[in-house]
Design an enzyme around this catalytic site. Structure first.
Site, short mmCIF file in Angstrom:
data_model
loop_
_atom_site.label_atom_id
_atom_site.label_comp_id
_atom_site.label_asym_id
_atom_site.label_seq_id
_atom_site.Cartn_x
_atom_site.Cartn_y
_atom_site.Cartn_z
N LYS A 1 59.35 -73.15 -49.62
CA LYS A 1 58.62 -71.88 -49.83
C LYS A 1 58.47 -71.61 -51.31
O LYS A 1 57.42 -71.22 -51.79
CB LYS A 1 59.41 -70.76 -49.14
CG LYS A 1 58.62 -69.76 -48.43
CD LYS A 1 58.17 -70.09 -47.03
CE LYS A 1 57.53 -71.40 -46.84
NZ LYS A 1 57.16 -71.72 -45.48
N CYS B 1 39.57 -77.28 -42.46
CA CYS B 1 38.36 -76.54 -42.76
C CYS B 1 38.18 -75.53 -41.64
O CYS B 1 38.77 -75.65 -40.58
CB CYS B 1 37.15 -77.45 -42.78
SG CYS B 1 37.28 -78.77 -44.00
N ARG C 1 42.31 -71.64 -43.72
CA ARG C 1 42.17 -73.05 -43.29
C ARG C 1 41.63 -73.94 -44.41
O ARG C 1 41.61 -75.16 -44.27
CB ARG C 1 41.23 -73.13 -42.09
CG ARG C 1 41.73 -72.39 -40.88
CD ARG C 1 40.75 -72.54 -39.75
NE ARG C 1 40.70 -73.92 -39.28
CZ ARG C 1 41.46 -74.44 -38.35
NH1 ARG C 1 42.37 -73.69 -37.76
NH2 ARG C 1 41.34 -75.69 -37.99
N GLU D 1 55.86 -74.12 -52.91
CA GLU D 1 54.45 -74.05 -52.52
C GLU D 1 53.75 -72.79 -53.02
O GLU D 1 52.56 -72.84 -53.32
CB GLU D 1 54.25 -74.25 -51.01
CG GLU D 1 54.70 -73.12 -50.13
CD GLU D 1 54.48 -73.41 -48.65
OE1 GLU D 1 53.46 -74.03 -48.29
OE2 GLU D 1 55.33 -73.00 -47.85
N HIS E 1 76.33 -86.33 -55.23
CA HIS E 1 75.91 -87.73 -55.12
C HIS E 1 74.63 -88.00 -55.91
O HIS E 1 73.95 -88.98 -55.62
CB HIS E 1 75.74 -88.11 -53.65
CG HIS E 1 77.01 -88.00 -52.88
ND1 HIS E 1 78.10 -88.83 -53.09
CD2 HIS E 1 77.42 -87.12 -51.92
CE1 HIS E 1 79.09 -88.49 -52.28
NE2 HIS E 1 78.71 -87.44 -51.57
N ASN F 1 34.54 -79.98 -39.11
CA ASN F 1 35.96 -79.98 -39.47
C ASN F 1 36.55 -81.28 -38.94
O ASN F 1 36.28 -81.64 -37.80
CB ASN F 1 36.64 -78.77 -38.81
CG ASN F 1 38.12 -78.73 -39.06
OD1 ASN F 1 38.61 -79.34 -39.99
ND2 ASN F 1 38.83 -77.99 -38.22
N GLY F 2 37.31 -82.00 -39.75
CA GLY F 2 37.92 -83.25 -39.29
C GLY F 2 37.51 -84.39 -40.19
O GLY F 2 37.08 -84.18 -41.32
N TRP G 1 38.09 -77.44 -47.20
CA TRP G 1 39.26 -77.93 -47.93
C TRP G 1 38.99 -79.41 -48.10
O TRP G 1 39.00 -80.17 -47.15
CB TRP G 1 40.50 -77.70 -47.09
CG TRP G 1 41.81 -77.92 -47.79
CD1 TRP G 1 42.40 -77.08 -48.68
CD2 TRP G 1 42.69 -79.03 -47.63
NE1 TRP G 1 43.61 -77.60 -49.08
CE2 TRP G 1 43.80 -78.80 -48.45
CE3 TRP G 1 42.65 -80.19 -46.87
CZ2 TRP G 1 44.86 -79.69 -48.55
CZ3 TRP G 1 43.70 -81.07 -46.96
CH2 TRP G 1 44.80 -80.82 -47.79
N GLU H 1 63.99 -75.30 -46.42
CA GLU H 1 62.88 -74.37 -46.24
C GLU H 1 62.75 -73.42 -47.43
O GLU H 1 61.64 -73.12 -47.89
CB GLU H 1 63.08 -73.60 -44.92
CG GLU H 1 62.07 -72.51 -44.63
CD GLU H 1 60.64 -73.00 -44.54
OE1 GLU H 1 60.39 -74.21 -44.53
OE2 GLU H 1 59.73 -72.13 -44.52
N LYS I 1 46.30 -74.11 -44.24
CA LYS I 1 47.24 -73.69 -43.18
C LYS I 1 47.32 -74.71 -42.06
O LYS I 1 48.38 -74.96 -41.51
CB LYS I 1 46.80 -72.34 -42.64
CG LYS I 1 47.70 -71.81 -41.55
CD LYS I 1 48.48 -70.63 -42.04
CE LYS I 1 49.57 -70.20 -41.11
NZ LYS I 1 50.87 -70.23 -41.76
#
Ligand code: F6R
Length: 601
Positions: free
Chosen positions: A478, A2, A28, A481, A497, A100-101, A74, A474, A596
């Protein structure tokens, strides 16, 4: 997770300063937002939705005041509804709090407050804080003492800021969640101050900042600021100057921050390498870290940073130092033995809870720790024994791009600086060429056409070996997301495999094949396996091998060393993901469900 903002001393402009600050913090969290303005009475405007929606509502409601706090959320406790948006208020509407938290003991506090007659309107953990303040005020405490008392009851991680009707100050405190104080100039004898989760929220107003420490409490009013510990003992924090310009947090004409940040990579890499590479001497300068001489290295990191850590571990191993990368969230469940190992936390934001917790675990068992981060003054930088800054500049898009490139460059510097080997001259020369080579990829990339050609695909697969394996992971991260399409990255040799069962004519496979060595030849063998199953192949190659013969499309990169080829191939994959997401009309900078900075475990 947040984002918090607060400001004093902007009479007549407080709402604008808060809402603009929130819009730079939107990366955020962005499912709901709100502000509380103090001017004798308190006025609170909050709602679910994005900052732009809030901007329209506050413009219509027109709240004003000489101080205020704001929040972009968030969701963690409770869905993104108007009621769950911050600021949260007490029963009287005279105390407003943003947070926040995660408050771990909120259920106990909530039960206790309910029993004492308090009424709760939201599902959030945060709402206990205004009610705790209310209880202390009604027991006769002064505003500052009431906030201190409330904060002292909280367990867990928090950055909180509170305003109280009739009081001319904002009170704030932090524990395990970032909080920065901004010190502006005086205007007409009135001091202008800011509080925020991150500097971009107020950077256009000032470059002077105090990075608050865990367990610190700050009082900010138009007549000044004071930092103490939670018990009220004065602290003497350093005032730092931020080195980057406010323009660096704008979009500079690009459609998205992600696009801008992909294109900023040559500059970010130059910044990272500048004054750290001595090509003539064949050396790098990593300061005193050169003398650490670790017997082994353990990396801890999450997401994109974990992919950088996998790459970094390979570099150390190639230089003869045993090294392993761990997912930070898994590290503590079966921690590896630590002797003289150095534990390196790779984290762009420096605030990722999983990474911080893994580093704390390592430290508690006697390890020396090093932070590789982008954010000066971040929690990781303060908690680790040493910090190495990747110097990428602010990254706003939720998907990490330029910070990944700068992490890879930094890990090259660290491995060369701490574990010299005979290949260093060649490595240093390729690092010198890297910014220009990245520019060439950006200028000539065919990724947009490829994105168009495969827009209807069922899934996207990415394969690579050695230093290109983390790039495959990566590339897939990308793609998934920001496009919401199924995407997976595999070590090229693993395809047969199991994952090969997923491959069809509707699943393009991006294969990183660089150089013309044994690894390249084996990867070409894997390319043939997918080609035989009619899957389209996109070769990301420097043209040294004959992989193009088996590929439907080619994404070219300049010839370079294996370590820099990984950075260059990754730029092509960033562009492929970006253009796919843009063509699908996705909200690229704020993908659904993601934030983020992930400050919860
Ligand atoms: C993906 C992404 C995330 C972060 C991860 C760790 O694009 O950005 O996977 O890499 O949340 O974040 P930091 O590096 O801040 O520790």
């Amino acid at each position: 997770m947040c984002g918090i903002i607060g400001c004093v001393g902007h009479e007549g402009e407080t709402t604008d300063v808060l809402v603009e600050g929130l819009s730079t913090l939107e990366y955020r969290g962005y499912d709901s937002a709100g502000v509380a303005l103090g001017n004798g009475d308190l006025e609170v405007v909050k709602q679910s939705g994005k900052i732009d929606d809030l901007r329209d509502t506050v413009a219509a409601a027109g709240p004003e005041g000489h101080l205020g706090i704001g929040h972009t959320r968030w969701s963690t406790h409770g869905p993104p509804t108007d009621e769950n948006a911050h600021p949260h208020v007490d029963c009287t509407g005279e105390v407003a709090v943003v947070h926040n938290g995660i408050i771990e003991n909120y259920q106990t506090l909530r039960d206790e407050l309910r029993e004492a007659g308090h009424t709760f309107r939201s599902d959030t953990d945060t709402e206990v804080v205004p009610h705790l303040i209310e209880a202390a005020l009604s027991a006769g405490a002064e505003p500052e003492a009431a906030v201190r008392e409330a904060v002292s009851r909280l367990d867990g991680s928090f950055a909180v800021a509170a305003v109280i009707a009739g009081c001319d100050a904002i009170f704030a405190a932090r524990n395990d969640s970032p909080l920065v104080l901004g010190i502006g100039d005086e205007r007409d004898g009135v001091g202008q101050y800011y509080l925020a989760s991150d500097v971009p929220a107020f950077r256009e107003h000032t470059d002077r900042v105090v990075y608050l420490e865990d367990g610190q409490f700050v009082r900010v009013s138009a007549s000044g600021w004071a930092v103490t510990d939670l018990a009220g003992e004065p602290a003497a924090p350093a005032v730092d100057t931020v080195e980057w310009d406010p323009e660096e947090t704008g979009k500079a004409g690009y459609d998205h921050f992600m696009e801008k940040e992909i294109n900023e990579q040559p500059r970010a890499l130059r910044q990272c390498l500048s004054e750290r590479v001595d090509e003539l001497g064949g050396e790098v300068n990593v300061g005193d870290l050169a003398y650490l001489n670790p017997r082994g290295v353990q990396f801890v990191a999450c997401g994109t940073s974990y992919h950088a850590a996998l790459y970094g571990a390979q570099l150390f191993r190639l230089a003869g130092v045993p090294a392993q990368a761990f997912l930070a969230s898994e590290y503590a469940s079966a921690p590896p033995p630590i002797g003289d190992e150095l534990v390196i936390g790779v984290t762009q934001s420096g605030e990722t809870a999983d990474t911080l917790s893994a580093l704390r675990e390592a430290r508690s068992r006697g390890a020396r720790t090093l932070a590789v981060t982008n954010v000066v003054g971040s929690t990781v930088a303060r908690e680790c024994d040493d910090a190495f800054y990747i110097k990428a500049g602010p990254e706003i898009g939720v998907a990490a791009t330029k910070t990944f490139a700068s992490q890879l460059a930094s890990l090259n510097l660290l491995s060369i600086g701490m574990a010299p080997s005979k290949d260093d001259r060649e490595a240093i020369a390729s690092l010198r060429d890297l910014p220009a080579d990245v520019q060439q990829v950006l200028d000539d990339s065919a990724a947009e056409e490829i994105a168009e050609a495969y827009l209807d695909s069922d899934a996207y697969f990415f394969i690579g070996r050695g230093l290109q394996y983390p790039v495959a992971l990566e590339g897939a991260l990308k793609m998934k997301e920001i496009t919401y399409k199924h995407a997976e990255g595999f070590a090229a040799g693993e395809l047969k495999h199991g994952p090969l069962a997923l491959v069809t004519e509707r699943t393009p496979v991006f294969a990183m094949v660089t150089g013309d060595d044994e690894q390249a030849r084996k990867t070409i063998g894997n390319v043939k396996e997918v080609e035989a199953r009619d899957a389209p192949v996109v070769a990301v190659t420097d043209g040294q091998s004959d992989v193009e013969r088996y590929a439907d499309h080619v994404l070219s990169i300049p010839e370079s060393s294996p370590r820099t080829a990984a950075v260059l191939a990754n730029v092509q994959l960033q562009l492929a993901a970006y253009h796919t997401a843009a063509k699908l009309g996705r909200p690229i900078d704020k993908p659904r469900n993601l934030a983020k900075s992930v400050t919860v475990e």
